[in-house]
Structures are given as C-alpha cells and as structure tokens.
Scaffold this active site. Sequence first.
Site, PDB file in Angstrom:
ATOM      1  N   ASN A 110       0.842  -1.193   0.000  1.00 29.78           N
ATOM      2  CA  ASN A 110       0.000   0.000   0.000  1.00 29.78           C
ATOM      3  C   ASN A 110       0.881   1.248   0.000  1.00 29.78           C
ATOM      4  O   ASN A 110       0.612   2.215  -0.714  1.00 29.78           O
ATOM      5  CB  ASN A 110      -0.921  -0.033   1.222  1.00 29.78           C
ATOM      6  CG  ASN A 110      -2.121   0.846   1.091  1.00 29.78           C
ATOM      7  OD1 ASN A 110      -2.695   0.977   0.031  1.00 29.78           O
ATOM      8  ND2 ASN A 110      -2.518   1.445   2.195  1.00 29.78           N
ATOM      9  N   ILE A 119      -5.704   4.424  -7.360  1.00 32.40           N
ATOM     10  CA  ILE A 119      -5.671   3.192  -6.563  1.00 32.40           C
ATOM     11  C   ILE A 119      -5.776   3.712  -5.136  1.00 32.40           C
ATOM     12  O   ILE A 119      -4.815   4.221  -4.570  1.00 32.40           O
ATOM     13  CB  ILE A 119      -4.393   2.375  -6.805  1.00 32.40           C
ATOM     14  CG1 ILE A 119      -4.356   1.880  -8.251  1.00 32.40           C
ATOM     15  CG2 ILE A 119      -4.333   1.200  -5.824  1.00 32.40           C
ATOM     16  CD1 ILE A 119      -3.150   1.047  -8.612  1.00 32.40           C
ATOM     17  N   PRO A 120      -6.968   3.636  -4.557  1.00 32.24           N
ATOM     18  CA  PRO A 120      -7.298   4.408  -3.351  1.00 32.24           C
ATOM     19  C   PRO A 120      -6.715   3.863  -2.042  1.00 32.24           C
ATOM     20  O   PRO A 120      -7.429   3.392  -1.162  1.00 32.24           O
ATOM     21  CB  PRO A 120      -8.824   4.355  -3.340  1.00 32.24           C
ATOM     22  CG  PRO A 120      -9.140   3.032  -3.963  1.00 32.24           C
ATOM     23  CD  PRO A 120      -8.101   2.845  -5.028  1.00 32.24           C
ATOM     24  N   CYS A 121      -5.399   3.979  -1.910  1.00 25.67           N
ATOM     25  CA  CYS A 121      -4.747   3.513  -0.684  1.00 25.67           C
ATOM     26  C   CYS A 121      -5.222   4.311   0.534  1.00 25.67           C
ATOM     27  O   CYS A 121      -5.094   3.839   1.664  1.00 25.67           O
ATOM     28  CB  CYS A 121      -3.235   3.547  -0.832  1.00 25.67           C
ATOM     29  SG  CYS A 121      -2.560   5.108  -1.402  1.00 25.67           S
ATOM     30  N   HIS A 122      -5.803   5.481   0.315  1.00 29.76           N
ATOM     31  CA  HIS A 122      -6.319   6.272   1.433  1.00 29.76           C
ATOM     32  C   HIS A 122      -7.544   5.614   2.067  1.00 29.76           C
ATOM     33  O   HIS A 122      -7.916   5.957   3.190  1.00 29.76           O
ATOM     34  CB  HIS A 122      -6.647   7.706   0.984  1.00 29.76           C
ATOM     35  CG  HIS A 122      -7.687   7.788  -0.086  1.00 29.76           C
ATOM     36  ND1 HIS A 122      -7.394   7.593  -1.424  1.00 29.76           N
ATOM     37  CD2 HIS A 122      -9.024   8.029  -0.025  1.00 29.76           C
ATOM     38  CE1 HIS A 122      -8.504   7.729  -2.129  1.00 29.76           C
ATOM     39  NE2 HIS A 122      -9.509   7.989  -1.305  1.00 29.76           N
TER      40      HIS A 122
END
Length: 153
Positions: A110, A119-122
């Site tokens: 991540n 790529i929504p690592c949040h």
Amino acid sequence: MTYTTYYESPIGSLEIKGTEEAITSILFSENCNAVKDDTPILRECYNQIDEYFKGLRKEFTFKYMTNGTAFQNKVWAELARVPYGETVSYKEIATSIENAKAIRAVGATNGRNRLMIVIPCHRIIGSNGGLTGYAGGLWRKEWLLQHEGSFRE
C-alpha cells in the site's frame, strides 16, 4: 518516453506521469512549477482528477499501469476495488487476496502505491478503525475520506 504534468489539488500538487499509452504515477509533489507536457492520456487523467476533487467523479476510466511484483499487482488490483467513500482494513485486503497472514506485506505494498487517489490507498485503515500510514500524510488521508464521505450517495 515519459511525460509529466501537474494538478493543483486542494491538498497539494499532484505530479502526473505517463507514457503515450497509460498513466504510470500520480504522486504528491513540491515541483508544480516544472514544465508541463500535454498528451491525450495526461489530459484525460488531469480532467478526471479535477472532476474527482469537484465531487463529480467516483471512478476513473483512463488507462493506467502498475509496475510491481505479482503480489504487489494483486494487492493494488484489490485496492482499486474498494468503493468510493468506503474503507477496509489491511487485514480485509490480505484475506480477500487469499493470504490472510500477509497483513504487513499488504501495508508495505500500500505504501508503494504510485497511483495515489486512483488506486485508493487512502481507503485502507487499521483493524481498529483508525487511520494508519499514508505516504501523502495522515492529514491528506483524512481529508480524502471526508471529501468522499461528503459526496457519497
């Protein structure tokens, strides 16, 4: 050949890089005054990022590519499936890729995500529901989650 442009978001400058075919990275940057390239893929990415920050877009449709190991690409593909405005834990991602003991490896992957927001690592949080690690800073992670929460249906 790699091309670069910059987007001024409410939470800082984003450096967008790509080839003629796909976006390869979207990262926070302090270098927003650099020369900006203009290609169709950069323009499409820029416009979609702009729509995201205006609350008009929840999914991205431009072509992007990741560059990692088979495990990393599997994790990033799973991260991309996390719906707009929702969160899941590192443990849930590890379980969904059928490697429940890989929680730390999921976290490390991540952190190596080069396609912020897309790529929504949040959207990945700790098992206790707390915000943990974000390469852009926890304050940005919190902002992005609140932003998405305010436009969620």
